[in-house]
Design an enzyme around this catalytic site. Structure first.
Site, PDB file in Angstrom:
ATOM      1  N   LYS A  30       0.808  -1.227   0.000  1.00  0.00           N
ATOM      2  CA  LYS A  30       0.000   0.000   0.000  1.00  0.00           C
ATOM      3  C   LYS A  30       0.840   1.276   0.000  1.00  0.00           C
ATOM      4  O   LYS A  30       0.426   2.305  -0.502  1.00  0.00           O
ATOM      5  CB  LYS A  30      -0.915   0.015   1.235  1.00  0.00           C
ATOM      6  N   GLU A  87      -9.737   5.698   3.303  1.00  0.00           N
ATOM      7  CA  GLU A  87     -10.520   4.635   3.912  1.00  0.00           C
ATOM      8  C   GLU A  87      -9.578   3.470   4.148  1.00  0.00           C
ATOM      9  O   GLU A  87      -8.537   3.385   3.510  1.00  0.00           O
ATOM     10  CB  GLU A  87     -11.650   4.202   2.965  1.00  0.00           C
ATOM     11  N   SER A  90       1.868  -9.702  -1.067  1.00  0.00           N
ATOM     12  CA  SER A  90       1.411  -8.324  -0.899  1.00  0.00           C
ATOM     13  C   SER A  90       1.671  -7.753   0.496  1.00  0.00           C
ATOM     14  O   SER A  90       1.854  -6.557   0.643  1.00  0.00           O
ATOM     15  CB  SER A  90      -0.072  -8.216  -1.253  1.00  0.00           C
TER      16      SER A  90
HETATM   17  C1  LIG Z   1      -5.035  -4.290   1.308  1.00  0.00           C
HETATM   18  C2  LIG Z   1      -4.337  -5.515   1.069  1.00  0.00           C
HETATM   19  C3  LIG Z   1      -4.690  -6.352  -0.005  1.00  0.00           C
HETATM   20  C4  LIG Z   1      -5.879  -6.133  -0.867  1.00  0.00           C
HETATM   21  O1  LIG Z   1      -5.920  -4.948  -1.591  1.00  0.00           O
HETATM   22  P1  LIG Z   1      -5.660  -4.929  -3.124  1.00  0.00           P
HETATM   23  O2  LIG Z   1      -6.005  -3.541  -3.518  1.00  0.00           O
HETATM   24  O3  LIG Z   1      -6.538  -5.945  -3.762  1.00  0.00           O
HETATM   25  O4  LIG Z   1      -4.223  -5.224  -3.332  1.00  0.00           O
HETATM   26  C5  LIG Z   1      -3.920  -7.448  -0.238  1.00  0.00           C
HETATM   27  N1  LIG Z   1      -2.893  -7.764   0.552  1.00  0.00           N
HETATM   28  C6  LIG Z   1      -2.542  -6.991   1.595  1.00  0.00           C
HETATM   29  C7  LIG Z   1      -1.395  -7.405   2.447  1.00  0.00           C
HETATM   30  C8  LIG Z   1      -3.238  -5.852   1.890  1.00  0.00           C
HETATM   31  O5  LIG Z   1      -2.874  -5.087   2.917  1.00  0.00           O
END
Ligand SMILES: *Cc1c(COP(=O)(O)O)cnc(C)c1O
Ligand SMILES: *[C@@H]1O[C@H](CO)[C@@H](O)[C@H](O)[C@H]1NC(C)=O
Length: 686
Positions: free
Chosen positions: A377, A399, A668
């Site tokens: 993020k 948000e 992610s």
């Molecule tokens: C927020 C988040 C996601 C999901 O959000 P996307 O916009 O689909 O990437 C995925 N993995 C992690 C670790 C997150 O914090």
């Protein structure tokens, strides 16, 4: 010409009065009440009635109307058909004033524009006011209105530019709705100081009647507006008048409360000797509306379904982004932050033991979990904060679901010295307490959202409502590749840094070759689109997205597998796949992972699904926990619960593809934030 709306404004004018335009939500408080309440509005002195069509996600409404929507839906008024039947019944009871249907576009679109207008005409409705359907997106409704002789009433806001006002006034056929303040609906105590100026600006472009609404709550305020416009719109005050009655009030008591509050307020409509800005014409032939904005599309998906108040803010962001996205100085600045602050490029790591366990394709991990703040993020947050600084916005709102985007935003705001407010569903505040504390520690203000299901979608609605109110000094730093154009593109571009890194890193480790497949989890879809996009023209690289299937896609409202189960619709500003009922009302969703718990998805994914470029599969809570455990025990990496969905999917894909193939999982984020929740699931007291 000579329709009910024209006559209503004409006869008010003959009496030396402004037309009183009264708002009520269909089915509020109960569905049996509405026809009698419509009659009571007429008896109280309303010249025009606006009938609100309930919707689960009203982004430009304040607390009163939002609550009325929820009560009406709960009471069974969630479809257009029954709302039209209420109008018809009131007509049979003797209702003669015009009725305009006011609402948000998705229920109307799902019903079908032609059918909607045919049946609205037949039921005795006179037109539409659609809050999130600007002319660029509303061509089909406009066409149907022209065909059936209904009025499509444009909204104007104080933030609308002169150019926009000119084009919107051209499109009107009966009257125009001027929103009196930048902000959501709701009763206020006085008229805004700049109202007169705004109305003058609109009057200089059109001779049609102007009705002014939002926040009017006393006969004095009514009179103030009556002396500067042709119509006065009152909404929240009428709903509030019924709130004192209690749940067991009869329809007759409710109707009487409405009649009496309108009779009281309507004493203000009498105009002085020479009221300002009066209409000199009562109707014009409806014009063809402007063409769809093609550049905001991914195939049939995307677009910009926004309230008029935000149109200038969106123009501003589009322009600013177009200007900087190729600017070498800006790109160098981004690159510097990626290296020095985020800690990129993050490693690309071969998962030896997991590969061995799967016994198939080689699994690679792109270690975005090692990024500062523990997830991808931060890339988007830095990019957008720099953009906000460029356009001179010092207040940032965001948000957050799991809290990762909130933490990333709070982090960059601290670094850049910007004010930071984060909206978070109350349920998520509870399941991600640690992140709430992190945000507070970083100096952000976290606002728990108590509306709706109290998760991510509701937090987005609240953030949007804040933005509608504070757009002049505020940037909405949206956290995923969702929402109106240009957000899906901006977020994708800022997240593509990693896809680009991966390409280089993978090639360097594999003699210039590319992987066979990329796997990422999809909530709104930012880490996935950031993964996929730089490879979109590399046709030999397959894309796999893991959606959260919660307890299983066969259970309604217990999953959030939007692309697997959803249908095309409009949610929160874009046409995309939506988990919705046939009526266009959004369904509740559920996932073990707060970060994926969302009933929509980025429009570019909707396009990839439709074109077959990517494959999306649901992964259940239990399967995600399996993925989580495998990554912990075989690779020594504690992943986020979101990421765990992708891990499970990649593991099974590895088996299927077999040895010799290569898969990259986008890691992610890391799992620190999820440890209390996982301990609870395992029954461990930490
Ligand atoms: C927020 C988040 C996601 C999901 O959000 P996307 O916009 O689909 O990437 C995925 N993995 C992690 C670790 C997150 O914090
Ligand atoms: C992985 O996630 C990051 C962060 O969202 C994204 O920018 C990147 O493009 C993704 N893809 C790959 C292949 O790493």
């Amino acid at each position: 010409m000579g329709g009910r709306i024209e006559s209503a404004f004409e006869s008010a004018k003959e009496r030396g009065e402004a037309a009183f335009v009264a708002f009520i939500t269909a089915g509020y408080p109960a569905k049996e009440d509405t026809p009698s309440i419509l009659m009571a509005m007429q008896e109280g002195g309303a010249s025009v009635i606006e009938l609100g069509i309930p919707y689960t996600d009203p982004q430009a409404d304040g607390a009163t109307i939002t609550a009325a929507n929820q009560v009406a839906i709960k009471g069974g008024t969630s479809e257009i058909g029954p709302c039209l039947a209420m109008v018809k019944e009131a007509r049979e009871m003797g209702l003669t004033v015009p009725v305009v249907l006011m609402g948000y576009c998705n229920p109307f679109i799902q019903y079908g524009e032609d059918r909607l207008c045919a049946e609205a005409k037949e039921a005795g409705a006179d037109g539409f006011i659609v809050v999130d359907l600007p002319p660029e997106e509303g061509i089909d409704l406009n066409k149907a209105c022209v065909k059936y002789g209904l009025s499509n009433i444009p909204l104007l806001a104080p933030t609308s530019s002169d150019k926009r006002i000119a084009s919107l006034t051209d499109m009107a056929s009966t009257f125009l709705y001027c929103v009196s303040v930048t902000g959501v609906t709701g009763a206020r105590t006085e008229l805004p100081a700049d109202l007169d100026d705004f109305i003058k600006r609109v009057r200089s472009k059109t001779d049609l009647p102007l009705a002014v609404g939002f926040g009017i709550s006393s006969p004095e305020m009514v009179n103030g507006v009556a002396n500067m416009a042709d119509g006065v719109v009152v909404g929240s005050s009428i709903l509030n008048a019924m709130n004192g009655l209690g749940d067991d009030a009869t329809t007759a008591e409710r109707a009487e409360a409405v009649r009496s509050v309108i009779a009281h307020l309507v004493t203000g409509v009498k105009q002085d000797e020479s009221p300002k800005n009066q209409a000199t014409k009562l109707g014009q032939v409806p014009q063809e509306w402007a063409k769809v904005n093609e550049k905001s599309r991914f195939g049939q998906f995307g677009g910009q379904f926004i309230p008029e108040t935000l149109s200038v803010a969106f123009e501003e962001i589009e322009e600013a982004y177009d200007e900087i996205k190729g600017d070498p100085d800006f790109l160098a600045e981004l690159d510097r932050y990626r290296r020095d602050f985020v800690g990129g490029p993050t490693p690309l790591h071969k998962a030896e033991r997991l590969t061995e366990l799967a016994g198939g394709a080689t699994i690679w991990l792109k270690r975005e979990d090692l990024a500062h703040t523990g997830a991808h993020k931060i890339n988007n947050a830095i990019g957008q904060a720099l953009l906000a600084k460029r356009i001179g916005k010092k207040r940032i709102i965001a948000e957050t679901g799991a809290g990762q985007h909130g933490v990333a935003t709070a982090t960059v705001c601290a670094m850049f010295g910007l004010e930071c407010i984060v909206y978070m569903g109350a349920v998520d505040c509870e399941r991600q307490k640690l992140n709430v504390f992190r945000m507070n520690t970083l100096g952000a203000k976290v606002v728990p959202v108590e509306v709706g299901q109290r998760t991510l979608k509701d937090a987005i609605n609240e953030a949007m409502a804040d933005w509608v109110t504070n757009v002049r000094d505020t940037h909405y730093l949206i956290g995923s590749a969702v929402g109106p154009h240009p957000f899906p593109t901006i977020v994708r571009d800022f997240q593509s840094v990693i896809g680009k890194e991966i390409k280089e890193q993978y090639k360097a480790k594999n003699d210039g070759k590319l992987p066979d497949a990329l796997v990422a989890c999809v909530g709104g879809g930012s880490n996935a689109i950031g993964t996929f996009y730089p490879f979109v023209d590399d046709k030999e690289v397959a894309f796999y997205g893991a959606e959260a299937a919660g307890k299983g896609i066969e259970f309604d409202e217990e999953h959030c597998a939007t692309l697997t189960v959803g249908t095309p619709g409009v949610l929160q500003g874009a046409r995309t796949f939506v988990i919705q009922k046939e009526s266009g009302q959004t369904l509740n969703t559920q996932s073990i992972s707060a970060g994926l718990d969302y009933p929509g998805v980025g429009p570019e994914h909707a396009f990839y699904k439709e074109s077959g470029r990517a494959t999306y599969e649901g992964v259940t809570d239990d399967q995600a926990l399996e993925g989580f455990n495998m990554m912990c025990q075989y690779e020594g990496i504690i992943p986020a619960l979101e990421t765990s969905h992708a891990i499970y999917q990649a593991f099974h894909l590895a088996k299927k593809l077999g040895p010799g193939k290569n898969i990259v999982i986008n890691m992610s984020g890391r799992g620190d934030k999820d440890m209390p929740q996982i301990a609870k699931i395992m029954g461990v007291d930490v």
